[in-house]
Design a protein around this motif. Structure first.
Motif, PDB file in Angstrom:
ATOM      1  N   TRP A  27      -9.887  27.027 -19.055  1.00 19.20           N
ATOM      2  CA  TRP A  27      -9.872  28.195 -19.925  1.00 19.20           C
ATOM      3  C   TRP A  27     -11.136  29.013 -19.614  1.00 19.20           C
ATOM      4  N   PRO A  28     -11.041  30.048 -18.791  1.00 14.88           N
ATOM      5  CA  PRO A  28     -12.239  30.775 -18.342  1.00 14.88           C
ATOM      6  C   PRO A  28     -13.048  31.393 -19.485  1.00 14.88           C
ATOM      7  N   GLU A  29     -12.365  31.956 -20.473  1.00 12.00           N
ATOM      8  CA  GLU A  29     -13.100  32.639 -21.547  1.00 12.00           C
ATOM      9  C   GLU A  29     -13.926  31.664 -22.370  1.00 12.00           C
ATOM     10  N   GLN A  30     -13.421  30.463 -22.558  1.00 13.19           N
ATOM     11  CA  GLN A  30     -14.140  29.464 -23.351  1.00 13.19           C
ATOM     12  C   GLN A  30     -14.959  28.508 -22.488  1.00 13.19           C
ATOM     13  N   ALA A  31     -14.794  28.596 -21.172  1.00 10.28           N
ATOM     14  CA  ALA A  31     -15.470  27.690 -20.234  1.00 10.28           C
ATOM     15  C   ALA A  31     -15.204  26.218 -20.605  1.00 10.28           C
ATOM     16  N   VAL A  32     -13.920  25.905 -20.783  1.00 13.01           N
ATOM     17  CA  VAL A  32     -13.477  24.549 -21.096  1.00 13.01           C
ATOM     18  C   VAL A  32     -12.504  24.107 -20.005  1.00 13.01           C
ATOM     19  N   ALA A  33     -12.699  22.898 -19.528  1.00 15.55           N
ATOM     20  CA  ALA A  33     -11.854  22.358 -18.460  1.00 15.55           C
ATOM     21  C   ALA A  33     -11.257  21.024 -18.888  1.00 15.55           C
ATOM     22  N   VAL A  34     -10.072  20.735 -18.364  1.00 14.60           N
ATOM     23  CA  VAL A  34      -9.446  19.423 -18.534  1.00 14.60           C
ATOM     24  C   VAL A  34      -9.264  18.809 -17.158  1.00 14.60           C
ATOM     25  N   GLU A  35      -9.652  17.541 -17.049  1.00 12.69           N
ATOM     26  CA  GLU A  35      -9.462  16.807 -15.813  1.00 12.69           C
ATOM     27  C   GLU A  35      -8.726  15.516 -16.125  1.00 12.69           C
ATOM     28  N   LEU A  36      -7.592  15.325 -15.443  1.00 12.81           N
ATOM     29  CA  LEU A  36      -6.845  14.087 -15.597  1.00 12.81           C
ATOM     30  C   LEU A  36      -7.532  12.978 -14.818  1.00 12.81           C
ATOM     31  N   ASP A  37      -7.802  11.878 -15.490  1.00 11.67           N
ATOM     32  CA  ASP A  37      -8.445  10.737 -14.840  1.00 11.67           C
ATOM     33  C   ASP A  37      -7.354   9.812 -14.320  1.00 11.67           C
ATOM     34  N   THR A  38      -6.915  10.061 -13.087  1.00  6.30           N
ATOM     35  CA  THR A  38      -5.853   9.251 -12.488  1.00  6.30           C
ATOM     36  C   THR A  38      -6.391   8.341 -11.400  1.00  6.30           C
ATOM     37  N   ARG A  39      -7.644   7.941 -11.557  1.00  4.97           N
ATOM     38  CA  ARG A  39      -8.211   7.024 -10.558  1.00  4.97           C
ATOM     39  C   ARG A  39      -7.423   5.731 -10.515  1.00  4.97           C
ATOM     40  N   ALA A  40      -7.257   5.224  -9.312  1.00  6.69           N
ATOM     41  CA  ALA A  40      -6.655   3.906  -9.133  1.00  6.69           C
ATOM     42  C   ALA A  40      -7.764   2.889  -8.965  1.00  6.69           C
ATOM     43  N   VAL A  82       0.836  -1.208   0.000  1.00  6.94           N
ATOM     44  CA  VAL A  82       0.000   0.000   0.000  1.00  6.94           C
ATOM     45  C   VAL A  82       0.865   1.250   0.000  1.00  6.94           C
ATOM     46  N   ASP A  83       1.928   1.257   0.804  1.00  6.08           N
ATOM     47  CA  ASP A  83       2.821   2.417   0.836  1.00  6.08           C
ATOM     48  C   ASP A  83       3.462   2.640  -0.529  1.00  6.08           C
ATOM     49  N   ALA A  84       3.884   1.560  -1.166  1.00  6.54           N
ATOM     50  CA  ALA A  84       4.501   1.680  -2.488  1.00  6.54           C
ATOM     51  C   ALA A  84       3.497   2.180  -3.518  1.00  6.54           C
ATOM     52  N   VAL A  85       2.246   1.724  -3.406  1.00  6.45           N
ATOM     53  CA  VAL A  85       1.207   2.158  -4.338  1.00  6.45           C
ATOM     54  C   VAL A  85       0.925   3.650  -4.167  1.00  6.45           C
ATOM     55  N   ASP A  86       0.889   4.132  -2.932  1.00  8.25           N
ATOM     56  CA  ASP A  86       0.666   5.554  -2.711  1.00  8.25           C
ATOM     57  C   ASP A  86       1.764   6.384  -3.382  1.00  8.25           C
ATOM     58  N   LEU A  96       3.539   5.373  -5.903  1.00 12.94           N
ATOM     59  CA  LEU A  96       3.361   5.175  -7.342  1.00 12.94           C
ATOM     60  C   LEU A  96       2.312   6.129  -7.909  1.00 12.94           C
ATOM     61  N   LEU A  97       1.190   6.258  -7.217  1.00  9.77           N
ATOM     62  CA  LEU A  97       0.119   7.121  -7.710  1.00  9.77           C
ATOM     63  C   LEU A  97       0.553   8.580  -7.730  1.00  9.77           C
ATOM     64  N   ALA A  98       1.309   8.988  -6.695  1.00  9.26           N
ATOM     65  CA  ALA A  98       1.824  10.361  -6.692  1.00  9.26           C
ATOM     66  C   ALA A  98       2.792  10.574  -7.851  1.00  9.26           C
ATOM     67  N   GLU A  99       3.641   9.596  -8.084  1.00 11.65           N
ATOM     68  CA  GLU A  99       4.579   9.665  -9.202  1.00 11.65           C
ATOM     69  C   GLU A  99       3.830   9.721 -10.530  1.00 11.65           C
ATOM     70  N   GLY A 100       2.813   8.872 -10.671  1.00 15.32           N
ATOM     71  CA  GLY A 100       2.055   8.829 -11.916  1.00 15.32           C
ATOM     72  C   GLY A 100       1.331  10.132 -12.197  1.00 15.32           C
ATOM     73  N   ARG A 101       0.759  10.744 -11.160  1.00 15.28           N
ATOM     74  CA  ARG A 101       0.069  12.015 -11.355  1.00 15.28           C
ATOM     75  C   ARG A 101       1.053  13.112 -11.763  1.00 15.28           C
ATOM     76  N   ALA A 102       2.220  13.133 -11.150  1.00 12.92           N
ATOM     77  CA  ALA A 102       3.212  14.150 -11.507  1.00 12.92           C
ATOM     78  C   ALA A 102       3.639  14.006 -12.967  1.00 12.92           C
ATOM     79  N   ILE A 103       3.821  12.752 -13.421  1.00  9.70           N
ATOM     80  CA  ILE A 103       4.204  12.523 -14.818  1.00  9.70           C
ATOM     81  C   ILE A 103       3.081  12.950 -15.751  1.00  9.70           C
ATOM     82  N   ALA A 104       1.831  12.628 -15.389  1.00 10.95           N
ATOM     83  CA  ALA A 104       0.692  13.001 -16.233  1.00 10.95           C
ATOM     84  C   ALA A 104       0.547  14.515 -16.304  1.00 10.95           C
ATOM     85  N   GLU A 105       0.728  15.204 -15.191  1.00  6.53           N
ATOM     86  CA  GLU A 105       0.640  16.666 -15.203  1.00  6.53           C
ATOM     87  C   GLU A 105       1.716  17.267 -16.092  1.00  6.53           C
ATOM     88  N   ASP A 106       2.921  16.722 -16.017  1.00  8.99           N
ATOM     89  CA  ASP A 106       4.005  17.218 -16.872  1.00  8.99           C
ATOM     90  C   ASP A 106       3.664  17.014 -18.345  1.00  8.99           C
TER      91      ASP A 106
END
Length: 348
Positions: free
Chosen positions: A269-282, A218-222, A224-234
């Motif tokens: 993007w406030p002017e266009q009212a468009v949002a992006v959400e990363l789906d990083t669910r485990a 579980v500790d390793a998975v936590d 991993l998920l933090a690492e994966g989110r950082a890579i996806a954001e980049d």
């Protein structure tokens, strides 16, 4: 025949199209097909003889220790469902040198080493090689072969001519026997940093293997998920920059004026009212509840006139240009929609 009787050299006369390793490692069935009886094979394997039985029903046609390649193929010959009197089925005339091992593939640490992991031991240092087979196969672990069973075989990947379990499955099989938290964390981290797979696929296999009740996993998975989110954001930042999208505001919370919290977004993007959400669910046991939360947030935002684009880390990795096109299309279409409700944008 006894040990004092001279034994003429025997040759199983392997077909010419077989690779070199399949001239050196053969099954009892293939020996029989070439006229070598079990008694004759056993005589050749006597102490000091030219052959050796490396696993039940599998012979090495030279003295001395087997190479790593020979060990891999011997394990597969032992575990694979025998076809054509012990000769692995040939997939076609265009690739006659590559055998197909029915219902068997290398998994665990050996598979990860074949996939190119640097944090796994080299093949010669492994005392045993894990091989994945269907649950109902009547086989036992023996010698250098450890049988791992599954109710559903994944699609094997060919690595240097050897069928190998996909990285997420091989990771789960390797982690099953690891008690060192550092070793588990290194394996999971390399899987993501090395681009072998996404965190969600790893967690799904660990969950299927019922390993998420072990604290060190579980500790390793936590991590991993933090690492994966950082890579996806980049990758998301790179997508916006490399494909010339207008700059959004990053990592924000939306609220109605004087009203409730609407949820966090990775880009907006406030002017266009468009949002992006990363789906990083485990994919854990509460995955349905988490997806319901995602869906409720998306429906609420879209009722307010905000377009929400969900992007998975895998799509960002494998099809970044396509995802950039999806976002650009949403931005361009904003002029054809009714104005969105006014929302307050706050840093997250």
């Amino acid at each position: 025949m006894n040990h004092n009787t001279p034994v003429p050299p025997l040759s199983p006369r392997p077909p010419r199209h077989l690779s070199e390793v399949h001239r050196r490692v053969v099954t009892a069935g293939r020996l029989r097909a070439t006229g070598v009886s079990v008694a004759e094979a056993n005589e050749q394997c006597r102490p000091g003889g030219p052959w050796q039985q490396i696993l039940p029903g599998v012979f090495l046609l030279h003295p001395g220790p087997p190479t790593s390649e020979e060990r891999l193929h011997a394990v597969l010959m032992y575990a694979a469902r025998e076809q054509s009197a012990g000769v692995p089925v040939q997939p076609g005339a265009e690739e006659p040198h590559r055998p197909v091992y029915a219902e068997a593939m290398i998994t665990g640490l050996a598979a990860l080493t074949l996939h190119g992991f640097s944090s796994t031991p080299p093949l010669p240092s492994l005392d045993r090689i894990d091989v994945l087979v269907p649950r109902l196969r009547r086989l036992r672990s023996t010698g250098g072969a450890r049988i791992v069973r599954t109710s559903a075989l994944p699609a094997a990947e060919q690595v240097t001519g050897v069928p190998v379990a996909p990285v997420p499955r091989a990771l789960a099989d390797a982690v099953t026997d690891l008690t060192d938290a550092g070793a588990v964390r290194r394996l999971l981290t390399e899987a993501v940093r090395g681009g072998h797979c996404e965190p969600a696929a790893v967690v799904r296999e660990l969950n299927n293997a019922k390993l998420l009740n072990r604290p060190h996993v579980v500790d390793a998975v936590d991590s991993l998920l933090a690492e994966g989110r950082a890579i996806a954001e980049d990758r998301l930042y790179r997508m916006v920059t490399e494909y010339g999208l207008p700059d959004p505001v990053w990592n924000v919370d939306l609220r109605l004026p004087g009203g409730p919290h609407l949820g966090g977004l990775d880009a907006y993007w406030p002017e266009q009212a468009v949002a992006v959400e990363l789906d990083t669910r485990a994919p854990r046991q509460d995955d349905d509840a988490l997806w319901s939360e995602y869906a409720r947030k998306r429906e609420h935002l879209e009722r307010l006139g905000i377009t929400v684009v969900h992007i998975t880390p895998r799509k960002l990795r494998d099809a970044m240009e396509q995802q950039a096109t999806v976002v650009r299309t949403a931005l361009m279409a904003s002029g054809d929609r009714d104005p969105a409700a006014y929302v307050v944008v706050l840093p997250r």
